[in-house]
Design a protein around this motif. Structure first.
Motif, PDB file in Angstrom:
ATOM      1  N   ASN A  85       0.712  -1.117  -0.079  1.00 42.28           N
ATOM      2  CA  ASN A  85       0.103   0.107  -0.068  1.00 42.28           C
ATOM      3  C   ASN A  85       0.800   1.250  -0.032  1.00 42.28           C
ATOM      4  OD1 ASN A  85      -2.199   1.639   0.034  1.00 42.28           O
ATOM      5  ND2 ASN A  85      -2.293   1.622   2.220  1.00 42.28           N
ATOM      6  N   PRO A  86       1.494   1.536  -1.141  1.00 44.04           N
ATOM      7  CA  PRO A  86       2.568   2.470  -1.076  1.00 44.04           C
ATOM      8  C   PRO A  86       2.009   3.903  -1.059  1.00 44.04           C
ATOM      9  CG  PRO A  86       2.192   1.820  -3.316  1.00 44.04           C
ATOM     10  CD  PRO A  86       1.548   0.887  -2.438  1.00 44.04           C
ATOM     11  N   GLU A  87       2.836   4.690  -0.323  1.00 39.93           N
ATOM     12  CA  GLU A  87       2.475   6.295  -0.300  1.00 39.93           C
ATOM     13  C   GLU A  87       2.836   7.093  -1.486  1.00 39.93           C
ATOM     14  OE1 GLU A  87       4.777   7.500   2.887  1.00 39.93           O
ATOM     15  OE2 GLU A  87       3.865   6.467   4.497  1.00 39.93           O
ATOM     16  N   ARG A  88       3.362   6.427  -2.630  1.00 44.73           N
ATOM     17  CA  ARG A  88       3.677   7.064  -3.786  1.00 44.73           C
ATOM     18  C   ARG A  88       4.364   5.916  -4.859  1.00 44.73           C
ATOM     19  NH1 ARG A  88       8.861  10.277  -5.001  1.00 44.73           N
ATOM     20  NH2 ARG A  88       8.443  11.540  -7.055  1.00 44.73           N
ATOM     21  N   THR A  89       3.781   6.256  -5.993  1.00 44.23           N
ATOM     22  CA  THR A  89       4.473   5.274  -7.085  1.00 44.23           C
ATOM     23  C   THR A  89       4.959   6.125  -8.248  1.00 44.23           C
ATOM     24  OG1 THR A  89       2.845   3.551  -6.473  1.00 44.23           O
ATOM     25  CG2 THR A  89       3.600   3.713  -8.857  1.00 44.23           C
ATOM     26  N   ILE A  90       5.997   5.752  -8.607  1.00 43.77           N
ATOM     27  CA  ILE A  90       6.530   6.257 -10.025  1.00 43.77           C
ATOM     28  C   ILE A  90       6.601   5.335 -11.275  1.00 43.77           C
ATOM     29  CG2 ILE A  90       8.785   7.274 -10.864  1.00 43.77           C
ATOM     30  CD1 ILE A  90       9.745   7.828  -7.834  1.00 43.77           C
ATOM     31  N   GLY A  91       6.305   5.883 -12.268  1.00 43.36           N
ATOM     32  CA  GLY A  91       6.022   5.002 -13.598  1.00 43.36           C
ATOM     33  C   GLY A  91       5.920   5.894 -14.697  1.00 43.36           C
ATOM     34  N   ASP A  92       6.024   5.002 -15.982  1.00 45.55           N
ATOM     35  CA  ASP A  92       5.774   5.846 -17.267  1.00 45.55           C
ATOM     36  C   ASP A  92       4.346   6.097 -17.334  1.00 45.55           C
ATOM     37  OD1 ASP A  92       4.864   3.496 -18.105  1.00 45.55           O
ATOM     38  OD2 ASP A  92       6.496   3.110 -19.321  1.00 45.55           O
ATOM     39  N   ASP A  93       3.911   6.446 -18.758  1.00 43.05           N
ATOM     40  CA  ASP A  93       2.648   6.767 -19.069  1.00 43.05           C
ATOM     41  C   ASP A  93       1.918   5.553 -19.676  1.00 43.05           C
ATOM     42  OD1 ASP A  93       4.067   7.166 -21.255  1.00 43.05           O
ATOM     43  OD2 ASP A  93       3.279   8.755 -22.045  1.00 43.05           O
ATOM     44  N   GLY A  94       2.490   4.607 -19.513  1.00 45.38           N
ATOM     45  CA  GLY A  94       1.790   3.272 -20.189  1.00 45.38           C
ATOM     46  C   GLY A  94       0.303   3.097 -19.937  1.00 45.38           C
ATOM     47  N   SER A  95      -0.576   3.189 -20.812  1.00 44.33           N
ATOM     48  CA  SER A  95      -1.908   3.278 -20.495  1.00 44.33           C
ATOM     49  C   SER A  95      -2.475   2.176 -19.661  1.00 44.33           C
ATOM     50  CB  SER A  95      -2.897   3.128 -21.674  1.00 44.33           C
ATOM     51  OG  SER A  95      -2.583   1.913 -22.523  1.00 44.33           O
ATOM     52  N   GLY A  96      -2.018   0.690 -19.867  1.00 43.70           N
ATOM     53  CA  GLY A  96      -2.336  -0.417 -19.114  1.00 43.70           C
ATOM     54  C   GLY A  96      -1.571  -0.119 -17.743  1.00 43.70           C
ATOM     55  N   LEU A  97      -0.521   0.221 -17.573  1.00 40.45           N
ATOM     56  CA  LEU A  97       0.055   0.314 -16.097  1.00 40.45           C
ATOM     57  C   LEU A  97      -0.735   1.498 -15.225  1.00 40.45           C
ATOM     58  CD1 LEU A  97       2.242   0.038 -13.843  1.00 40.45           C
ATOM     59  CD2 LEU A  97       3.821   1.502 -15.484  1.00 40.45           C
ATOM     60  N   VAL A  98      -0.598   2.706 -15.911  1.00 43.82           N
ATOM     61  CA  VAL A  98      -1.636   3.540 -15.184  1.00 43.82           C
ATOM     62  C   VAL A  98      -3.058   3.447 -14.882  1.00 43.82           C
ATOM     63  CG1 VAL A  98      -2.464   6.053 -15.498  1.00 43.82           C
ATOM     64  CG2 VAL A  98      -0.237   5.515 -16.587  1.00 43.82           C
ATOM     65  N   ALA A  99      -3.549   2.682 -15.788  1.00 40.46           N
ATOM     66  CA  ALA A  99      -4.989   2.401 -15.483  1.00 40.46           C
ATOM     67  C   ALA A  99      -5.279   1.442 -14.547  1.00 40.46           C
ATOM     68  CB  ALA A  99      -5.745   1.668 -16.550  1.00 40.46           C
ATOM     69  N   GLY A 100      -4.143   0.165 -14.470  1.00 44.64           N
ATOM     70  CA  GLY A 100      -4.085  -0.915 -13.766  1.00 44.64           C
ATOM     71  C   GLY A 100      -3.877  -0.256 -11.808  1.00 44.64           C
ATOM     72  N   HIS A 101      -2.985   0.755 -12.099  1.00 42.34           N
ATOM     73  CA  HIS A 101      -2.612   1.184 -10.587  1.00 42.34           C
ATOM     74  C   HIS A 101      -3.718   2.119 -10.112  1.00 42.34           C
ATOM     75  CE1 HIS A 101      -0.648   4.130  -7.795  1.00 42.34           C
ATOM     76  NE2 HIS A 101       0.188   3.367  -7.693  1.00 42.34           N
ATOM     77  N   LYS A 102      -4.415   2.855 -10.978  1.00 40.22           N
ATOM     78  CA  LYS A 102      -5.599   3.705 -10.554  1.00 40.22           C
ATOM     79  C   LYS A 102      -6.563   2.717 -10.106  1.00 40.22           C
ATOM     80  CE  LYS A 102      -8.371   7.537 -11.971  1.00 40.22           C
ATOM     81  NZ  LYS A 102      -8.997   8.183 -13.286  1.00 40.22           N
ATOM     82  N   PHE A 103      -6.809   1.560 -10.688  1.00 42.57           N
ATOM     83  CA  PHE A 103      -8.045   0.586 -10.184  1.00 42.57           C
ATOM     84  C   PHE A 103      -7.603   0.171  -8.731  1.00 42.57           C
ATOM     85  CE2 PHE A 103      -9.728  -3.438 -10.021  1.00 42.57           C
ATOM     86  CZ  PHE A 103     -11.113  -3.206 -10.270  1.00 42.57           C
ATOM     87  N   VAL A 104      -6.347  -0.218  -8.675  1.00 37.89           N
ATOM     88  CA  VAL A 104      -6.035  -0.998  -7.280  1.00 37.89           C
ATOM     89  C   VAL A 104      -5.544   0.086  -6.247  1.00 37.89           C
ATOM     90  CG1 VAL A 104      -4.638  -2.549  -6.434  1.00 37.89           C
ATOM     91  CG2 VAL A 104      -5.259  -3.078  -8.602  1.00 37.89           C
TER      92      VAL A 104
END
Length: 231
Positions: A85-104
């Motif tokens: 349950n991270p306080e902050r996440t770093i990543g690129d703008d890959g649509s699948g990664l961003v959407a999956g992170h936002k969902f969870v």
């Protein structure tokens, strides 16, 4: 002999896999405060990865057929079950990664990394430097033809166009060099001006990209859009 060796090696691998599964199932990821996620590639197949930025512990490393929202979300849900349950996440703008992170992790800030943006800027700068060199080569070729041949109106007209192309590519290339240098050393660099000054300069750079885009949309528009979306 070969078959016995193969069976023995296979048995060792199976035993190691079972031990690893047991260890992985007992992972406690609750100590991770800042995570970083990305996609590696082996051939054309993505390998989804997630690390703890403090310890560099890799809590996701999975070869997959897809890198869409569902695939990422499944791995994030599995990790969440282990306490992630991270306080902050770093990543690129890959649509699948961003959407999956936002969902969870809908309440966890998702910050874009600078690496992928910097990589795109370097590619853009190299592309237009090469375009400038190619324009000079084309002009020199036409000039040499004119020197060796008699007066030719079509050739003269082509030289005028080639001259204009050189001037245009020179302007785009040198302007991009300056803008990208500001981004590298004054805006995205860890040490430097205040946040307010960076914001002002960032907006100026985006505006200048828009001006270049009116001359040549190819590649420049994509980078300009990324800069706007990821400010």
């Amino acid at each position: 002999m070969f078959w016995r060796r193969y069976c023995k090696i296979n048995s060792i691998f199976k035993s190691a896999v079972e031990k690893a599964r047991g260890i992985n199932a007992k992972e406690d990821l609750s100590a991770i405060k800042e995570s970083a996620n990305d996609e590696l590639f082996r051939g054309r197949k993505p390998i989804l990865t997630g690390i703890d930025t403090r310890s560099l512990y890799c809590y996701i490393l999975s070869a997959e057929s897809h890198r869409d929202e569902e695939t990422w979300a499944i791995h994030f849900l599995d990790s969440k079950d282990k306490g992630l349950n991270p306080e902050r996440t770093i990543g690129d703008d890959g649509s699948g990664l961003v959407a999956g992170h936002k969902f969870v992790f809908p309440k966890t800030p998702y910050d874009y990394d600078n690496f992928h943006l910097a990589q795109g800027l370097m590619d853009l700068r190299r592309f237009f430097r090469n375009q400038f060199k190619s324009a000079i080569t084309a002009l020199n070729t036409l000039t040499e033809k004119e020197r060796k041949s008699s007066a030719d109106e079509k050739l003269s007209a082509a030289i005028i166009v080639a001259n204009e192309k050189v001037e245009e590519r020179h302007y785009i290339s040198t302007t991009l060099d300056t803008l990208i240098s500001w981004l590298e050393h004054d805006i995205l660099n860890k040490s430097g001006p205040t946040p307010e000054e960076r914001h002002e300069l960032y907006d100026f750079v985006v505006t200048e990209f828009k001006k270049l885009e009116l001359i040549e949309e190819h590649r420049i528009k994509a980078i300009r859009t990324t800069l706007e979306n990821q400010k």
